[in-house]
Scaffold this motif. Structure first.
Motif, PDB file in Angstrom:
ATOM      1  N   ALA A   1     -39.536  -6.140   8.113  1.00 33.65           N
ATOM      2  CA  ALA A   1     -39.381  -7.100   6.872  1.00 33.65           C
ATOM      3  C   ALA A   1     -38.781  -8.726   6.878  1.00 33.65           C
ATOM      4  CB  ALA A   1     -38.840  -6.195   5.922  1.00 33.65           C
ATOM      5  N   VAL A   2     -38.092  -8.492   7.857  1.00 32.94           N
ATOM      6  CA  VAL A   2     -37.176  -9.680   8.031  1.00 32.94           C
ATOM      7  C   VAL A   2     -37.687 -10.963   9.234  1.00 32.94           C
ATOM      8  CG1 VAL A   2     -34.809 -10.327  10.070  1.00 32.94           C
ATOM      9  CG2 VAL A   2     -34.755  -8.938   7.855  1.00 32.94           C
ATOM     10  N   ARG A   3     -38.709  -9.644   9.402  1.00 34.66           N
ATOM     11  CA  ARG A   3     -39.761 -10.537  11.019  1.00 34.66           C
ATOM     12  C   ARG A   3     -40.370 -10.615  10.007  1.00 34.66           C
ATOM     13  NH1 ARG A   3     -38.715  -9.852  16.649  1.00 34.66           N
ATOM     14  NH2 ARG A   3     -37.535  -7.087  16.636  1.00 34.66           N
ATOM     15  N   GLY A   4     -40.994 -10.294   9.116  1.00 40.91           N
ATOM     16  CA  GLY A   4     -42.275 -10.858   8.250  1.00 40.91           C
ATOM     17  C   GLY A   4     -41.740 -12.490   7.645  1.00 40.91           C
ATOM     18  N   TRP A   5     -40.960 -11.752   6.828  1.00 40.25           N
ATOM     19  CA  TRP A   5     -40.284 -13.229   6.238  1.00 40.25           C
ATOM     20  C   TRP A   5     -40.042 -14.016   7.236  1.00 40.25           C
ATOM     21  CZ3 TRP A   5     -42.071 -14.275   2.385  1.00 40.25           C
ATOM     22  CH2 TRP A   5     -41.064 -15.797   1.324  1.00 40.25           C
ATOM     23  N   LEU A   6     -39.251 -14.300   7.748  1.00 39.50           N
ATOM     24  CA  LEU A   6     -38.831 -15.470   8.974  1.00 39.50           C
ATOM     25  C   LEU A   6     -40.310 -15.858   9.860  1.00 39.50           C
ATOM     26  CD1 LEU A   6     -36.714 -16.792  11.064  1.00 39.50           C
ATOM     27  CD2 LEU A   6     -37.286 -14.450  12.500  1.00 39.50           C
ATOM     28  N   ARG A   7     -40.822 -14.761   9.797  1.00 41.77           N
ATOM     29  CA  ARG A   7     -42.100 -15.660  10.490  1.00 41.77           C
ATOM     30  C   ARG A   7     -42.769 -16.484   8.999  1.00 41.77           C
ATOM     31  NH1 ARG A   7     -44.019 -11.111  12.058  1.00 41.77           N
ATOM     32  NH2 ARG A   7     -45.328 -10.692  10.374  1.00 41.77           N
ATOM     33  N   THR A   8     -42.840 -16.096   7.968  1.00 41.90           N
ATOM     34  CA  THR A   8     -43.119 -16.917   6.809  1.00 41.90           C
ATOM     35  C   THR A   8     -43.362 -17.763   6.415  1.00 41.90           C
ATOM     36  OG1 THR A   8     -44.677 -14.331   5.794  1.00 41.90           O
ATOM     37  CG2 THR A   8     -43.974 -17.344   4.272  1.00 41.90           C
ATOM     38  N   ARG A   9     -42.174 -18.010   6.526  1.00 31.83           N
ATOM     39  CA  ARG A   9     -40.489 -19.393   6.084  1.00 31.83           C
ATOM     40  C   ARG A   9     -41.022 -20.348   7.847  1.00 31.83           C
ATOM     41  NH1 ARG A   9     -40.194 -20.489   1.688  1.00 31.83           N
ATOM     42  NH2 ARG A   9     -38.807 -22.215   2.412  1.00 31.83           N
ATOM     43  N   SER A  10     -40.775 -19.660   8.960  1.00 32.03           N
ATOM     44  CA  SER A  10     -40.570 -20.735  10.040  1.00 32.03           C
ATOM     45  C   SER A  10     -41.779 -20.856  10.901  1.00 32.03           C
ATOM     46  CB  SER A  10     -39.661 -20.292  10.725  1.00 32.03           C
ATOM     47  OG  SER A  10     -39.215 -19.047  10.806  1.00 32.03           O
ATOM     48  N   GLY A  11     -43.006 -19.607  11.142  1.00 33.84           N
ATOM     49  CA  GLY A  11     -43.930 -19.476  12.038  1.00 33.84           C
ATOM     50  C   GLY A  11     -43.306 -18.999  13.123  1.00 33.84           C
ATOM     51  N   THR A  12     -42.032 -18.349  13.645  1.00 33.64           N
ATOM     52  CA  THR A  12     -41.513 -17.485  14.546  1.00 33.64           C
ATOM     53  C   THR A  12     -41.363 -16.405  14.260  1.00 33.64           C
ATOM     54  OG1 THR A  12     -40.403 -17.289  16.540  1.00 33.64           O
ATOM     55  CG2 THR A  12     -39.813 -18.982  14.627  1.00 33.64           C
ATOM     56  N   GLU A  13     -41.027 -15.787  15.029  1.00 40.10           N
ATOM     57  CA  GLU A  13     -39.948 -14.446  14.449  1.00 40.10           C
ATOM     58  C   GLU A  13     -39.252 -14.963  15.600  1.00 40.10           C
ATOM     59  OE1 GLU A  13     -41.763 -10.655  15.895  1.00 40.10           O
ATOM     60  OE2 GLU A  13     -43.445 -10.875  14.069  1.00 40.10           O
ATOM     61  N   ASP A  14     -38.397 -15.781  15.760  1.00 43.86           N
ATOM     62  CA  ASP A  14     -37.465 -16.260  16.364  1.00 43.86           C
ATOM     63  C   ASP A  14     -36.185 -16.415  15.773  1.00 43.86           C
ATOM     64  OD1 ASP A  14     -34.888 -16.975  18.065  1.00 43.86           O
ATOM     65  OD2 ASP A  14     -36.293 -17.646  20.138  1.00 43.86           O
ATOM     66  N   PRO A  15     -35.285 -16.340  14.872  1.00 43.40           N
ATOM     67  CA  PRO A  15     -34.443 -16.679  14.154  1.00 43.40           C
ATOM     68  C   PRO A  15     -33.278 -17.504  14.726  1.00 43.40           C
ATOM     69  CG  PRO A  15     -33.474 -14.839  15.506  1.00 43.40           C
ATOM     70  CD  PRO A  15     -34.444 -14.631  15.863  1.00 43.40           C
ATOM     71  N   ARG A  16     -33.465 -17.712  15.837  1.00 42.31           N
ATOM     72  CA  ARG A  16     -32.380 -18.869  16.950  1.00 42.31           C
ATOM     73  C   ARG A  16     -32.891 -20.345  16.373  1.00 42.31           C
ATOM     74  NH1 ARG A  16     -31.691 -16.591  22.484  1.00 42.31           N
ATOM     75  NH2 ARG A  16     -34.270 -16.175  21.981  1.00 42.31           N
ATOM     76  N   SER A  17     -34.415 -20.134  16.196  1.00 38.86           N
ATOM     77  CA  SER A  17     -35.091 -21.151  15.552  1.00 38.86           C
ATOM     78  C   SER A  17     -34.689 -21.994  14.980  1.00 38.86           C
ATOM     79  CB  SER A  17     -37.127 -20.790  15.783  1.00 38.86           C
ATOM     80  OG  SER A  17     -36.945 -21.209  17.234  1.00 38.86           O
ATOM     81  N   LEU A  18     -35.333 -21.633  13.428  1.00 34.66           N
ATOM     82  CA  LEU A  18     -34.461 -21.672  12.036  1.00 34.66           C
ATOM     83  C   LEU A  18     -32.780 -22.110  11.689  1.00 34.66           C
ATOM     84  CD1 LEU A  18     -35.791 -21.883   8.890  1.00 34.66           C
ATOM     85  CD2 LEU A  18     -34.838 -19.383   8.792  1.00 34.66           C
ATOM     86  N   GLY A  19     -31.972 -20.807  13.014  1.00 34.18           N
ATOM     87  CA  GLY A  19     -30.627 -21.699  12.084  1.00 34.18           C
ATOM     88  C   GLY A  19     -30.390 -23.060  13.176  1.00 34.18           C
ATOM     89  N   ALA A  20     -31.465 -23.170  14.695  1.00 38.39           N
ATOM     90  CA  ALA A  20     -31.271 -24.278  14.856  1.00 38.39           C
ATOM     91  C   ALA A  20     -31.687 -25.806  14.514  1.00 38.39           C
ATOM     92  CB  ALA A  20     -31.845 -24.082  16.400  1.00 38.39           C
ATOM     93  N   GLU A  21     -32.674 -25.526  13.379  1.00 38.72           N
ATOM     94  CA  GLU A  21     -32.907 -26.504  12.983  1.00 38.72           C
ATOM     95  C   GLU A  21     -32.390 -26.553  11.184  1.00 38.72           C
ATOM     96  OE1 GLU A  21     -36.833 -26.782   9.497  1.00 38.72           O
ATOM     97  OE2 GLU A  21     -37.396 -24.997  10.284  1.00 38.72           O
ATOM     98  N   LEU A  22     -31.532 -25.835  10.626  1.00 36.10           N
ATOM     99  CA  LEU A  22     -30.831 -25.566   9.405  1.00 36.10           C
ATOM    100  C   LEU A  22     -29.811 -26.534   9.624  1.00 36.10           C
ATOM    101  CD1 LEU A  22     -31.610 -22.688   7.488  1.00 36.10           C
ATOM    102  CD2 LEU A  22     -32.875 -24.921   7.021  1.00 36.10           C
ATOM    103  N   LEU A  23     -28.555 -25.742  10.814  1.00 33.67           N
ATOM    104  CA  LEU A  23     -27.436 -26.315  11.067  1.00 33.67           C
ATOM    105  C   LEU A  23     -27.555 -28.414  10.954  1.00 33.67           C
ATOM    106  CD1 LEU A  23     -25.970 -23.577  13.817  1.00 33.67           C
ATOM    107  CD2 LEU A  23     -24.706 -24.672  10.940  1.00 33.67           C
ATOM    108  N   PRO A  24     -27.654 -28.776  11.477  1.00 36.88           N
ATOM    109  CA  PRO A  24     -28.127 -30.244  11.812  1.00 36.88           C
ATOM    110  C   PRO A  24     -28.033 -30.329  10.858  1.00 36.88           C
ATOM    111  CG  PRO A  24     -29.363 -29.445  13.583  1.00 36.88           C
ATOM    112  CD  PRO A  24     -28.758 -28.160  13.020  1.00 36.88           C
ATOM    113  N   TRP A  25     -28.961 -30.020   9.710  1.00 39.86           N
ATOM    114  CA  TRP A  25     -29.257 -31.346   8.349  1.00 39.86           C
ATOM    115  C   TRP A  25     -27.212 -30.416   7.723  1.00 39.86           C
ATOM    116  CZ3 TRP A  25     -32.812 -27.830   4.382  1.00 39.86           C
ATOM    117  CH2 TRP A  25     -34.343 -28.161   5.520  1.00 39.86           C
TER     118      TRP A  25
END
Length: 273
Positions: A134-158
């Motif tokens: 379920a986490v993989r699916g929602w991660l893919r929906t929200r970020s386009g990838t199943e790698d959580p590091r991409s989303l974290g790396a995008e948001l932290l600089p904010w």
């Protein structure tokens, strides 16, 4: 009327809002735990995200933690719109615009490298297979990838952005607007820490004395800025120290009624002008 109830962990937000929900027709949205409301269409996903967030805490991985917080917050908008369509006032336990203004700048200051492949594998391995799916699916929906590091790396600089810039990014990310009012539950830091340490679960990354002190200061700074830059959003601080659940609940009811009546008068003036 949409009111966000915010503050450090341990101030009693969830307990008070649960009491209000049980005794009134006010809708309560648990922003970080949609599964607290069994009627939520996201209850199972929320449980899976909570487990994934706990795994990030256990591993001490800030990138994974921020990614999971974002996935939680992205569930809020639909719940708020549904409640408003039903004509109900909304009390939110945390808010996807207010709390990230506090926490993202603090997480951005943490000197932590991105997780390795082994870290990510360990993190997935700590989750139950169905929940991880379920986490993989929602991660893919929200970020386009199943790698959580991409989303974290995008948001932290904010977290390094100015409050107006960050607010704009968050509003677009989560498709929500500022609430009509914000209630800050406040406690001395040592009392908040004592309460969180007494909970029957593992501690979270941000439940340390130094982080709670920084969080308290950041809430003050954010709400001072909000009062000046966005005066249409009312702000009230509630001192929860030495107050019972009943007393704090009554203060929340009073603020909700006062702001709701003010909003009704404001709309009536607009309609007659």
């Amino acid at each position: 009327m949409r009111i966000a109830v915010v503050g450090m962990d341990g101030t009693g937000k969830t307990t008070v809002l649960r009491r209000i929900h049980e005794e009134s027709d006010i809708a309560v949205i648990h922003t970080m735990r949609a599964h607290e409301n069994p009627a939520s269409p996201f209850a199972e996903l929320s449980r899976a995200l909570s487990d994934a967030s706990a795994a990030a805490d256990a591993l001490g991985q800030v990138h994974l933690k921020v990614a999971m917080l974002s996935l939680h917050l992205s569930l809020y908008g639909r719940a708020e719109r549904l409640a408003m369509r039903q004509g109900r006032s909304v009390l939110a336990d945390r808010h996807p615009l207010i709390d990230p203004l506090v926490y993202l700048p603090l997480f951005a200051q943490v000197d932590a490298p991105a997780p390795s492949d082994a870290d990510v594998d360990a993190w997935w391995g700590m989750q139950k297979p169905g929940a991880a799916q379920a986490v993989r699916g929602w991660l893919r929906t929200r970020s386009g990838t199943e790698d959580p590091r991409s989303l974290g790396a995008e948001l932290l600089p904010w977290g390094t952005k100015s409050p107006p810039e960050l607010l704009g990014l968050l509003s677009r990310q989560f498709d929500v607007t500022l609430p009509d009012g914000v209630l800050l539950f406040d406690l001395p830091v040592h009392e908040a820490l004592r309460r969180t340490q007494g909970r029957p679960r593992d501690s979270e990354l941000h439940e340390t004395l130094s982080f709670l002190r920084a969080t308290r200061r950041q809430y003050d700074a954010v709400l001072d800025w909000l009062s000046e830059a966005h005066p249409a959003t009312a702000v009230r601080r509630i001192d929860c120290s030495d107050r019972s659940v009943d007393q704090v609940t009554e203060l929340v009811r009073d603020a909700t009624a006062t702001w709701s009546h003010r909003e009704v008068r404001r709309k009536a003036r607009r309609d007659t002008s």
